[in-house]
Design a protein around this motif. Structure first.
Motif, mmCIF file in Angstrom:
data_model
loop_
_atom_site.group_PDB
_atom_site.id
_atom_site.type_symbol
_atom_site.label_atom_id
_atom_site.label_comp_id
_atom_site.label_asym_id
_atom_site.label_seq_id
_atom_site.Cartn_x
_atom_site.Cartn_y
_atom_site.Cartn_z
ATOM 1 N N GLN A 15 0.791 -1.226 0.000
ATOM 2 C CA GLN A 15 0.000 0.000 0.000
ATOM 3 C C GLN A 15 0.830 1.286 0.000
ATOM 4 O O GLN A 15 0.279 2.378 -0.048
ATOM 5 N N TYR A 147 -7.242 -0.288 -4.296
ATOM 6 C CA TYR A 147 -7.730 0.494 -3.157
ATOM 7 C C TYR A 147 -8.956 -0.147 -2.526
ATOM 8 O O TYR A 147 -9.800 -0.729 -3.218
ATOM 9 N N ASP A 151 -11.132 3.966 0.691
ATOM 10 C CA ASP A 151 -9.798 4.561 0.748
ATOM 11 C C ASP A 151 -9.855 5.985 0.185
ATOM 12 O O ASP A 151 -10.245 6.200 -0.967
ATOM 13 N N ARG A 153 -7.615 7.783 -0.817
ATOM 14 C CA ARG A 153 -6.648 8.024 -1.894
ATOM 15 C C ARG A 153 -7.174 7.610 -3.265
ATOM 16 O O ARG A 153 -6.524 7.853 -4.281
ATOM 17 N N ARG A 154 -8.342 6.994 -3.319
ATOM 18 C CA ARG A 154 -8.841 6.363 -4.537
ATOM 19 C C ARG A 154 -8.967 7.354 -5.695
ATOM 20 O O ARG A 154 -8.423 7.137 -6.776
#
Length: 496
Positions: A15, A147, A151, A153-154
């Motif tokens: 990750q 992801y 998440d 950050r997606r």
């Protein structure tokens, strides 16, 4: 065949490792970078290769025929994504499908790099169409697998991935186009093949340690009986197509012009069939039917938009080559370089639009309003080209007109394309979620299917009328969509 849970897939992916994102994003970023480099490099040269005289290294085709082939080429690339999605879902999984797609794309560019005339050209066309259909939709699916659904950050990860696409598309015409036009076309196509080779090497070397189980799932695998039936149907279909081609091509029944009509027909009827099936399905609820109806005018608007936008690599490429002063401000410009303008403007403007929608929050325009503005900007990108067509006469036009035209259509693209992807996920009936995303990509296929017939009308004598009519139609449809936007919004049943 193994079917892993989302949690198992995410845990298998390192990750951290690529600017705070999962390590696998590096693999997919550069795989797609090189794939787009090869595709857009080839596309920047292709129309010139088709209509340049044989003595200049081209195929010597008529300009109208070359333009139609470019359109059906683009249409088939997007149609083939349906095949790629089916193969990944039912046979191979996304990761393996991406690999085989990359191999076919590379072989297609190698076929173009060989001076084999029309035979090599059509072989390359088939390989690249199928290969891109296998690779393009599935590499995006693997990005999603990196992801967890929640998440944060997606979205950022997809933005980084999208940037890789546009950087590849920006550099390709400058490198492949320059070599192809200054040395010879086949060397340029060879560089495109090398680009896809680099993408494959990146994918093969790094996937084991970076992708984990991402893209390994086969969500709906064929049973043994289904597999047998599928193979039988595939063989029968291939034999029928081979026989038809063997009979119709030598006898002159199937011509290049006839093929454009077939693709145009498919590009418009396949989406129509999709809408009918979704709307009439017992699995579609009353609310979802209303949303399907709301999606139809947006789909039509997107088709018209892509019809104009994709002419940047067809009609505007011809305009750059034949009607533009390429000796400008001390620069010796290659006509292929103009294909770098679209990705360049996207890279520059995309962060602004992302900031703008966040800034406006609930005050931002509705989906239909954004679509209408996008269509209007596309229309103006053509209407503006009437000015040099009228004022230049037989003289060469300034390249700044093309610069302005590409800028306007990119503004329209950023109003329509990302919004269209987001809206498709919201309006899709639950039973047709994945298929509706495939339907969205058919907006480009349908637009280019229309182009296969429209571009035949362009030449130096008709350019004022050509730009005026197409630009005027787009603006008029944009205004109509703007007027209808409140009704469309109501049909969306709570979706903004």
């Amino acid at each position: 065949m193994s079917n892993y849970t989302k949690e198992e897939i995410v845990k298998s992916v390192p990750q951290k490792g690529f600017f705070g994102h999962p390590k696998g994003l590096f693999t997919l970023f550069f795989t797609e970078f090189w794939e787009r480099f090869s595709y857009y490099g080839m596309r920047a040269l292709l129309i010139f290769y088709m209509y340049y005289e044989v003595s200049k290294g081209g195929l010597g085709l008529d300009e109208g025929t070359a333009a139609s082939i470019m359109a059906i080429y683009g249409s088939l690339v997007y149609m083939s994504g349906i095949i790629g999605g089916w193969i990944a879902d039912r046979l191979l999984g996304s990761t393996s499908t991406v690999f085989y797609g990359g191999v076919l794309i590379m072989l297609g560019h190698i076929a173009l790099s060989i001076p084999g005339g029309l035979t090599s050209f059509f072989i390359s066309m088939v390989l690249i169409v199928i290969g891109t259909g296998l690779l393009k939709p599935n590499v995006s699916n693997i990005v999603g697998d990196l992801y967890a659904p929640d998440d944060y950050r997606r979205d950022s990860g997809f933005s980084v991935f999208y940037m890789g696409i546009n950087i590849g598309a920006l550099l390709a015409p400058l490198i492949v186009g320059t070599v192809g036009q200054e040395v010879n076309f086949h060397l340029g196509f060879s560089i495109a093949a090398i680009g896809m080779f680099f993408g494959l090497i990146t994918f093969i070397i790094s996937k084991k340690n970076s992708l984990g189980l991402a893209g390994r799932n086969v969500p709906n695998p064929l049973t043994k009986s289904e597999r047998s039936k599928t193979i039988t149907r595939f063989v029968i279909g291939a034999v029928i197509i081979a026989v038809l081609l063997a009979v119709t091509i030598p006898t002159g029944i199937l011509t290049i012009n006839g093929l454009t009509y077939v693709v145009s027909f498919l590009g418009l009827t396949i989406p129509t069939a999709y809408f009918i099936v979704m709307y009439r399905s017992k699995k579609t609820t009353e609310v979802e039917r209303s949303r399907v109806l709301a999606y139809i005018p947006l789909f039509i608007a997107a088709m018209v938009f892509w019809a104009l936008q994709e002419q940047g690599a067809i009609i505007l490429a011809q305009y750059a080559d034949k009607r533009t002063n390429l000796d400008f401000a001390g620069l010796d410009i290659q006509s292929s370089w103009f294909q770098s303008l679209n990705p360049m403007f996207i890279i520059i403007l995309a962060p602004f639009f992302a900031w703008l929608w966040l800034r406006l929050r609930s005050k931002q325009p509705t989906t239909a309003t954004k679509f209408s503005y996008g269509l209007i900007f596309a229309g103006f990108s053509f209407l503006i080209m009437m000015i040099p067509a009228i004022t230049s006469g037989e003289n060469l036009a300034s390249p700044l007109w093309l610069l302005l035209s590409f800028f306007l259509v990119v503004v329209g693209e950023l109003l329509l394309s990302p919004v269209g992807l987001s809206t498709t996920t919201k309006l899709a009936p639950a039973a047709f979620a994945s298929q509706t995303m495939s339907l969205w990509f058919l907006t480009s296929a349908g637009g280019q299917a229309m182009n296969a017939q429209i571009v035949k009308f362009y030449n130096a004598d008709t350019e004022v009328v050509y730009f005026g009519i197409l630009g005027g139609v787009a603006v008029a449809l944009g205004v109509i969509l703007l007027v209808l936007s409140p009704k469309i919004q109501k049909l969306m049943r709570g979706i903004h």
